[in-house]
Design an enzyme around this catalytic site. Structure first.
Site, mmCIF file in Angstrom:
data_model
loop_
_atom_site.group_PDB
_atom_site.id
_atom_site.type_symbol
_atom_site.label_atom_id
_atom_site.label_comp_id
_atom_site.label_asym_id
_atom_site.label_seq_id
_atom_site.Cartn_x
_atom_site.Cartn_y
_atom_site.Cartn_z
ATOM 1 C CG LEU A 10 119.839 -46.261 -72.328
ATOM 2 C CD1 LEU A 10 121.130 -45.824 -73.043
ATOM 3 C CD2 LEU A 10 118.660 -45.441 -72.830
ATOM 4 C CG ASP A 30 113.088 -44.980 -84.340
ATOM 5 O OD1 ASP A 30 112.826 -45.470 -83.215
ATOM 6 O OD2 ASP A 30 113.610 -45.650 -85.241
ATOM 7 C CE1 TYR A 73 108.458 -49.213 -76.851
ATOM 8 C CE2 TYR A 73 108.823 -48.387 -79.080
ATOM 9 C CZ TYR A 73 109.275 -48.594 -77.791
ATOM 10 O OH TYR A 73 110.539 -48.186 -77.424
#
Ligand SMILES: NC(=O)c1ccc[n+]([C@@H]2O[C@H](COP(=O)([O-])OP(=O)(O)OC[C@H]3O[C@@H](n4cnc5c(N)ncnc54)[C@H](OP(=O)(O)O)[C@@H]3O)[C@@H](O)[C@H]2O)c1
Length: 288
Positions: A26, A109, A132
């Protein structure tokens, strides 16, 4: 003394923009999207380990915008080293927020438990299943009230570790791959996400949580079949369950993200993202 720089964002081409984690998938896409900024500072893991506070030079950097793409992204590794994951994803995000500039922080998500069977929107209650996911949720809080917290999903791009690159490699080596068919999400192309982030920031949309993920949804097995089809690779997909794969970290079985916020950026369908990524990979191959 309170720092009010974080309350307003400068637009236009003369702002000073910092990208953390600039070597990640990213981070690279953000670097390409914001490349035309007159003053873009890109820092990789080696340049600044965000689990340590910023140097005096960085603190006095006068940034107009920070795109915080650095993160611990080893979902399974976080189960055996939750403190390590938190040092980066919670402590690190706090260190970036301490720069005092308007900031985009990225979340996931995986803050949801996946029990819903319709898309998760911003007002849904998180309930992470994994170390996580828990660290990313605490990281959202550490980003502070001046941040845009962009929750996204199943990222892929032409560089780094991601599902598309793994399938292209395995598909070239094998006749069949086993892929999980009981997790559903929105595979999101980093180029499309980077453009949406620029739209969010340039329009100075309200701060807070935004769900920004590709249109459409699928399982990992559907995604693998599409990669082979669009990549022209002859490889069968054997559909298996998450239990059969036996990974250490639990994942949400359903993790489709949609936004309920006014003027939320809309991303193209994941299949369009896949085609854009494959075209970018072909360009990279040609350039070699
Ligand atoms: N990947 C996904 O499917 C996904 C889905 C939803 C949300 N997200 C979120 O999206 C963001 C970007 O993820 P990505 O897919 O681009 O991850 P990525 O490719 O793994 O990039 C993360 C970058 O952060 C760097 N990094 C790791 N620890 C660091 C530290 N202590 N200090 C500074 N840099 C550090 C890594 O460098 P090294 O590799 O050298 O360690 C890497 O360059 C993250 O916030 C992630 O949680 C990702």
């Amino acid at each position: 003394m309170a720092d009010h720089r974080a309350d307003s964002v400068r637009t236009g081409r003369d702002r000073r923009v910092l990208i953390t984690g600039a070597g990640g998938q990213l981070g690279r896409a953000l670097g390409a999207e914001f490349a035309a900024e007159s003053d873009l500072v890109t820092l990789s893991h080696e340049d600044w380990d965000v689990s340590f506070p910023p140097s005096d030079k960085l603190s006095q950097g006068g940034f107009d915008l920070v795109l915080h793409a650095a993160a611990w992204t080893d979902v399974d590794g976080a189960e055996s080293d939750p403190q390590g994951a938190s040092a980066v994803n919670v402590g690190g995000t706090g260190h970036v927020a301490a720069l005092g500039a308007p900031m985009v922080a990225f979340s996931t998500d995986y803050v949801f438990d996946g029990r819903k069977r319709e898309p998760y929107v911003e007002s849904d209650a998180p309930n992470p299943l994994s170390a996580y996911g828990r660290a990313k949720l605490l990281g959202e809080a550490a980003a502070g009230p001046h941040a845009w917290v962009v929750r996204t999903s199943w990222l892929f791009g032409p560089t780094g570790h991601n599902f598309v690159r793994t399938m292209l490699r395995l598909g070239a080596e094998r006749d069949e791959v086993s892929v999980v068919d009981d997790q559903r999400g929105c595979p999101t192309y980093v180029g499309h996400l980077a453009l949406a982030v620029r739209e969010l920031v340039d329009a100075d949309r309200p701060r807070g949580v935004w769900h920004v993920a590709a249109g459409g949804d699928c399982t990992w097995a559907d995604f693998a079949e599409a990669i082979f089809e669009d990549g022209g690779i002859e490889c069968r997909v054997r559909r298996i369950s998450t239990g059969e794969l036996g990974r250490p970290a639990p994942r949400p079985p359903y993790a489709v993200l949609r936004s309920e916020r006014a003027a939320a950026p809309l991303l193209p369908h994941w299949r369009e993202g896949l085609r854009a990524c494959l075209a970018e990979l072909a360009d990279l191959d040609e350039a070699l």
